[in-house]
Design a protein around this motif. Structure first.
Motif, PDB file in Angstrom:
ATOM      1  N   GLN A 190       0.845  -1.189   0.000  1.00 35.46           N
ATOM      2  CA  GLN A 190       0.000   0.000   0.000  1.00 35.46           C
ATOM      3  C   GLN A 190       0.883   1.243   0.000  1.00 35.46           C
ATOM      4  O   GLN A 190       2.109   1.164  -0.071  1.00 35.46           O
ATOM      5  CB  GLN A 190      -0.918  -0.020   1.228  1.00 35.46           C
ATOM      6  CG  GLN A 190      -1.870  -1.221   1.225  1.00 35.46           C
ATOM      7  CD  GLN A 190      -2.947  -1.098   2.266  1.00 35.46           C
ATOM      8  OE1 GLN A 190      -3.208  -0.017   2.801  1.00 35.46           O
ATOM      9  NE2 GLN A 190      -3.617  -2.212   2.547  1.00 35.46           N
ATOM     10  N   PHE A 191       0.263   2.385   0.115  1.00 32.80           N
ATOM     11  CA  PHE A 191       0.988   3.657   0.080  1.00 32.80           C
ATOM     12  C   PHE A 191       2.029   3.700   1.211  1.00 32.80           C
ATOM     13  O   PHE A 191       1.718   3.469   2.377  1.00 32.80           O
ATOM     14  CB  PHE A 191       0.015   4.822   0.221  1.00 32.80           C
ATOM     15  CG  PHE A 191       0.701   6.160   0.319  1.00 32.80           C
ATOM     16  CD1 PHE A 191       1.290   6.730  -0.800  1.00 32.80           C
ATOM     17  CD2 PHE A 191       0.791   6.821   1.534  1.00 32.80           C
ATOM     18  CE1 PHE A 191       1.932   7.944  -0.709  1.00 32.80           C
ATOM     19  CE2 PHE A 191       1.422   8.046   1.625  1.00 32.80           C
ATOM     20  CZ  PHE A 191       1.995   8.615   0.502  1.00 32.80           C
ATOM     21  N   GLY A 192       3.275   3.996   0.842  1.00 32.67           N
ATOM     22  CA  GLY A 192       4.341   4.115   1.832  1.00 32.67           C
ATOM     23  C   GLY A 192       5.051   2.814   2.155  1.00 32.67           C
ATOM     24  O   GLY A 192       6.018   2.816   2.917  1.00 32.67           O
ATOM     25  N   SER A 193       4.570   1.681   1.606  1.00 26.41           N
ATOM     26  CA  SER A 193       5.209   0.395   1.917  1.00 26.41           C
ATOM     27  C   SER A 193       6.640   0.355   1.389  1.00 26.41           C
ATOM     28  O   SER A 193       6.920   0.826   0.282  1.00 26.41           O
ATOM     29  CB  SER A 193       4.397  -0.756   1.292  1.00 26.41           C
ATOM     30  OG  SER A 193       3.098  -0.815   1.835  1.00 26.41           O
ATOM     31  N   ARG A 194       7.531  -0.239   2.171  1.00 26.90           N
ATOM     32  CA  ARG A 194       8.922  -0.402   1.744  1.00 26.90           C
ATOM     33  C   ARG A 194       9.032  -1.724   0.981  1.00 26.90           C
ATOM     34  O   ARG A 194       8.769  -2.787   1.545  1.00 26.90           O
ATOM     35  CB  ARG A 194       9.851  -0.419   2.972  1.00 26.90           C
ATOM     36  CG  ARG A 194       9.906   0.905   3.701  1.00 26.90           C
ATOM     37  CD  ARG A 194      10.480   0.768   5.100  1.00 26.90           C
ATOM     38  NE  ARG A 194       9.716  -0.176   5.907  1.00 26.90           N
ATOM     39  CZ  ARG A 194       8.542   0.124   6.469  1.00 26.90           C
ATOM     40  NH1 ARG A 194       8.013   1.319   6.306  1.00 26.90           N
ATOM     41  NH2 ARG A 194       7.894  -0.770   7.167  1.00 26.90           N
TER      42      ARG A 194
END
Length: 830
Positions: A190-194
Motif C-alpha cells: 500500500q501507500f508508503g510500503s517499503r
C-alpha cells in the motif's frame, strides 16, 4: 656441544618452544583460513548471488527501468518487502521478509528445503516456504497454513537456506518465499510500503559482465535503480571479510610477539648462567664464532621445530573457524590445505626466535676468558651501537611483517606504534614500581614482606617481562569486554513506560484512529504518533537534481537518488540537537516554508543555512529554505529523519503513520501483535526487545570469536610466565636453601615467594586492565561518541583470576626446597 647442552637444558628449551608454537599456530591457522575464505568467495560468487547479475530498485520501476529490463529479458523476478504474517494454527504472528519469486531462481546454488522437493513444487502447488527456525519456534509443520495479508497459503516446506542470506541477516525478519502471482492478492503493498523489485539474469560465459555493468550502471542510477554482478558481490564480500581477517591476524601476531618476548627474556637468563661455561671454553681455545654458534644453533633449532609444530597445529585449528563464522557467511567454506602457510610458519618461527634472542646471544661474543675468575652481573655488556642495531632490526622486521599482513603501510605503521606504546607503558610501569620500591623501601615491614619486595629487583629478576606478558594479554581480553559494553549501550532499551519498545509501521490514515483505540483498550500508552510523507529532491540551490546526478566530481551522490520519508512536528527528539540555525516549530498559512535537515544530508548535498531545496511531494513541487541543521544519533532504535518540516505545512499531504507504544512483557507484546495483524494485516510491528536480544546475540558471537583469539595471547602469556619462572628457578632455589640454612622456616620461604608472585600478578593484570580502560575510553569518546560505563567483569574475574594463576605457578618452584634438606638440594642442583 649445542646438542649436548640442549639435552641438559631440555625442560627450559621446551618451554621456550611452547611460546613459539602457540604464536605460530595462531598466525598460520588464520592465514590459511583467510586464504580459503577468499578462494571460496571467488569460486562460489555465482552461488552467493544465485544469478550472473541482478537489477533492483526500491520503488515501482519507472518506464525507462522497465524498458531496460525488458530488453535484457530477465530469467526470474522477485518483489520483497517486510510485513507481519500469522499462523492460523496457533495464532502466532511474526515480522518477516516476504519474497515473491517468479521463474527458476536460483540459477546457481540451490534453495535448501525440507522436504527437498518443496524447493520446486511450491511454485506449482501455490504453497509457501517458511524459515526453518521460525517453524520450530511456532511449532509449525509442512501442510499447515500461513496467512500473508489477505491470502492464506499451505506451507510446502521449511526453508533452510537461500542464496544471498546468512543466519545473522535473517535474525530480525526471517524469509518467507511465496509465488509472485499471490503478491497483489495479499494487499500488503500500500501507500508508503517499503518494497524492492529484483530481476535476475543468467548469461553465457562469453558475456563481459564488467563491460555490461559499466554501460548499465549510470543509466539505472538515473532511474534510482542499480545493477549487481556476481563479480562485484565477490569483491564486496572479500573486502568485508578481509577486515575481519586483518583483526584476527593482528591478534595472532600479538600472541606471537608475547612468545618472542618470553624467549628473549628466558634466553637472557639462560645465557647469563652459561657465561662461566663460555669463559672456560674460550680458555680451552674456543673462538668467538664457536661459542656464539653453539647457542645460535640451539635457538634456531627451537625456532624451526616450534614453527613446524605450530604450523601443523594451525592447520588443524583453521578447521574450527568455519564453525565459529557460519552465521556470518552466506555460503559453506570448503577447507583446503596448502604448503605455503606451513613453510611460512617454519620461517617465521626461525626468524622471530633468532631475532628476539639476538641481543642476549651477542653477549656470548663479548665474554673474555679472564671472566672465568670474575663473572659478575655487569660483565660482558655488548656495545650500545650493537644493541640499538638489534632493536632497529626487530622494529623493521615487525613493520615489514605487519605490512604483509595488512597490505597497508599506514595501518602497519599505526599498529607498530600502538604496540610499542603498549609495551613501553607496561615496561615503564614495571620499572617505575621497582624504582619506587627501592627508593621508598618499607624498612619497618616484617622480614618476609621485605624479602619478597627485595626479590623484585634482585639480580636476574623477571619483573619487567612478567608484567609486560601478563599485562598485554589481560589488556586484550579486557578491551573486548569494555568495547562490547560500548556497543550494547548504543542499543540499550530501558523497560519502562517512558521508553517505546513497540513500533507499528505503515499505519494508513484511515486506520490510525482505530489502531490507537485498540492500543488504549489494552491499557497501553500511545507514546508517539509520527506522520510520514514520502518525497524526492527536485532542485538544490536552483540546480536540477537530474543535472547534479551527472556531476562526477561530487563525492557523495546517494541522497540525490533518495526517496525521503520525512515528517512534521513542533519539537526535537532526544536523539537530535540543533548545531546551526534556529529550530522552527510551526508556520502559518502562506508563510515561507522553513525546514530542518540532518548534518549528514547537509554535508552530502553541500548546502547550508538559508539555501533552498525544492521537493517533489507526490507530484507537487514545494520550495523550502533550510532554517536549521541537526546532529542526529542514528544508532538509537527509534524513527529518525533527515528532513523535518514544521507543523502547518504537510498536514494535507498523502501520508501514513508510525505509532510507538510500550509493553511490559512478552505476553502483552504477543497479544497486541496478534490482535493488530488479524484486523490490519498491512501493518508491520517491530518489537525492540526482540531486536535488542538479537543484537546482543550477534555481539556475543563476535565476542566469542575475539575471545578465542585473546585466548592465544593469554595462554602464550602463561607459557612465557612458566618459562620465565622456571628459568630463574635454580637461582631462587639456592637463595631459599641459604635462607633455610641460616634458620628460615618453610612457612617464611612460602610467604616470601607468595608475596612476590602476588605482587607480580596483581600489578601486571591491574596495569593491563587500566590500559584497556584507557583505550576503550578513547574508543567511546572519539569513535562511538558515547558515554562509557565500564564492565566489572575484568576487575572481578580477570584481576583475581590471573593473579591467583601467577601465584600458583610461582609456588610450584619452591616445592623442592620445602620437601628436601638444604644439603640434598644443593647436591642435586650441583
Amino acid at each position: 656441544m649445542a646438542w649436548r647442552d640442549a639435552k641438559a637444558s631440555k625442560v627450559r628449551l621446551l618451554l621456550f618452544m611452547a611460546s613459539i608454537i602457540l604464536g605460530i599456530a595462531a598466525v598460520v591457522s588464520i592465514q590459511l583460513f583467510s586464504t580459503n575464505l577468499i578462494d571460496n568467495i571467488k569460486k562460489q560468487s555465482k552461488s552467493i548471488l544465485g544469478a550472473d547479475y541482478v537489477i533492483k530498485t526500491r520503488q515501482v520501476p519507472t518506464e525507462r527501468t522497465k524498458a531496460i529490463v525488458d530488453s535484457l529479458k530477465p530469467d526470474a523476478s522477485e518483489v520483497n518487502f517486510v510485513s507481519m504474517i500469522a499462523f492460523p494454527k496457533n495464532g502466532g504472528t511474526k515480522l518477516v521478509e516476504v519474497r515473491g519469486l517468479e521463474g527458476d531462481f536460483p540459477f546457481y546454488g540451490t534453495i535448501d528445503t525440507q522436504p527437498t522437493s518443496a524447493a520446486v513444487s511450491y511454485q506449482e502447488s501455490g504453497g509457501a516456504l517458511v524459515d526453518a527456525t521460525l517453524m520450530l519456534q511456532f511449532n509449525i509443520k509442512p501442510g499447515d497454513s500461513i496467512k500473508v495479508g489477505k491470502v492464506t497459503l499451505p506451507i510446502s516446506g521449511s526453508l533452510k537456506a537461500i542464496p544471498g542470506t546468512t543466519a545473522i541477516s535473517t535474525s530480525v525478519a526471517p524469509p518467507i518465499v511465496i509465488p509472485n502471482r499471490f503478491i497483489e492478492d495479499t494487499e500488503l503493498l500500500q501507500f508508503g510500503s517499503r518494497k524492492e523489485y529484483k530481476y535476475f539474469f543468467k548469461v553465457a560465459e562469453s558475456v563481459n559482465l564488467e563491460a555490461l555493468d559499466k554501460v548499465l550502471r549510470p543509466k539505472l542510477k538515473a532511474e534510482s535503480a542499480s545493477i549487481n554482478t556476481h563479480i562485484r558481490t565477490s569483491e564486496r564480500l572479500g573486502n568485508r571479510y578481509e577486515n575481519v581477517s586483518k583483526f584476527l591476524n593482528l591478534a595472532a601476531f600479538i600472541a606471537l610477539l608475547l612468545g618472542c618476548i618470553g624467549i628473549a627474556s628466558s634466553v637472557h637468563i639462560y645465557i647469563k648462567e652459561k657465561l662461566r661455561a663460555i669463559a672456560v671454553l674460550k680458555c680451552l681455545g674456543a673462538s668467538r664464532k664457536q661459542s656464539f654458534y653453539i647457542f645460535l644453533i640451539q635457538i634456531a633449532g627451537i625456532g624451526i621445530i616450534g614453527g613446524l609444530l605450530g604450523a601443523l597445529i594451525g592447520v588443524g585449528l583453521q578447521e574450527l573457524f568455519p564453525l565459529f563464522l557460519k552465521d556470518f557467511l552466506p555460503f559453506t567454506v570448503e577447507i583446503s590445505i596448502s604448503v605455503q602457510p606451513i613453510i611460512m610458519g617454519i620461517l617465521l618461527g626461525l626468524f622471530m626466535s633468532v631475532l628476539f634472542s639476538l641481543l642476549p646471544l651477542l653477549r656470548t661474543w663479548y665474554v673474555s676468558p679472564l671472566e672465568v675468575l670474575r663473572v659478575d652481573e655487569q660483565a660482558s655488556k655488548e656495545p650500545l651501537k650493537v644493541r640499538l642495531l638489534v632493536f632497529a632490526s626487530i622494529l623493521v622486521f615487525l613493520f615489514l611483517f605487519s605490512v604483509w599482513l595488512l597490505n597497508d603501510v599506514m595501518y602497519a605503521l599505526g599498529f607498530i606504534s600502538v604496540t610499542v606504546i603498549a609495551f613501553s607503558v607496561l615496561a615503564g610501569v614495571a620499572i617505575l614500581c621497582i624504582r619506587g620500591i627501592r627508593r621508598y623501601f618499607p624498612k619497618r615491614w616484617g622480614f618476609t614482606a621485605r624479602q619478597s619486595l627485595l626479590n623484585l629487583f634482585r639480580p636476574n629478576n623477571q619483573t619487567v617481562v612478567l608484567i609486560v606478558a601478563i599485562g598485554l594479554g589481560t589488556s586484550l581480553i579486557s578491551t573486548l569486554y569494555f568495547s562490547k559494553d560500548i556497543l550494547l549501550a548504543k542499543t540499550d532499551i530501558e523497560q519502562t513506560s517512558k521508553n517505546a519498545n513497540i513500533i507499528i509501521l505503515d499505519v494508513q490514515l484511515k486506520q490510525r484512529e482505530a489502531i490507537e483505540n485498540n492500543i488504549k483498550a489494552k491499557r497501553l500508552p500511545i507514546l508517539s504518533n509520527i506522520p510520514i510523507v514520502t518525497m524526492r529532491m527536485h532542485k538544490i540551490k536552483d540546480k536540477l537534481v537530474n543535472e547534479l546526478r551527472q556531476d562526477s566530481t561530487r563525492r557523495r551522490r546517494g541522497f540525490l537518488n533518495h526517496e525521503f520519508r520525512s515528517t512534521y512536528r513542533d519539537s526535537l527528539l532526544n536523539s537530535e540537537d540543533v548545531i546551526r540555525g534556529e529550530w522552527v516549530d510551526a508556520l502559518g498559512p502562506n508563510e515561507p516554508i522553513v525546514i530542518s535537515i540532518s548534518e549528514n544530508l547537509a554535508e552530502s548535498t553541500q548546502v547550508d543555512i538559508g539555501d533552498t531545496i525544492v521537493f517533489n511531494v507526490q507530484g507537487v513541487l514545494m520550495e523550502t529554505t533550510i532554517g536549521s541543521i541537526r546532529k542526529v544519533d542514528w544508532q538509537q532504535l527509534q524513527p529518525n529523519f533527515n528532513v523535518v518540516f514544521p507543523k502547518g505545512v504537510l498536514e494535507k499531504a498523502p501520508q501514513f503513520n508510525v505509532i510507538l507504544t510500550s509493553v511490559t512483557d512478552a505476553e502483552s507484546s504477543a497479544d497486541l501483535q496478534r490482535d493488530l495483524v488479524a484486523k490490519y494485516p498491512n501493518v508491520s510491528i517491530i518489537d525492540l526487545r526482540q531486536v535488542y536480544t538479537i543484537i546482543e546475540d550477534i555481539l556475543d558471537k563476535v565476542s566469542w570469536i575475539i575471545n578465542f583469539m585473546a585466548f592465544f595471547s593469554i595462554l602464550t602469556g602463561i607459557i612465557v610466565l612458566i618459562g620465565s619462572v622456571r628459568t630463574s628457578k635454580y637461582q631462587r632455589i639456592k637463595e631459599s636453601v641459604l635462607l633455610r640454612t641460616i634458620g628460615a622456616k618453610n612457612k617464611q620461604i612460602l610467604q616470601i615467594s607468595a608475596f612476590e608472585y602476588l605482587f607480580l600478578g596483581l600489578l601486571g593484570s591491574l596495569v593491563g586492565i587500566l590500559l584497556a580502560l584507557l583505550s576503550s575510553l578513547c574508543l567511546a569518546f572519539f569513535v562511538f561518541k558515547e558515554a562509557f560505563i565500564p564492565s566489572l567483569i575484568p576487575f572481578l574475574v580477570f584481576l583475581p583470576g590471573i593473579t591467583l594463576l601467577v601465584l600458583a605457578i610461582g609456588l610450584t618452584n619452591i616445592r623442592t626446597v620445602l620437601q628436601s634438606s638444604p644439603l640434598e638440594v644443593l647436591r642435586r642442583e650441583g
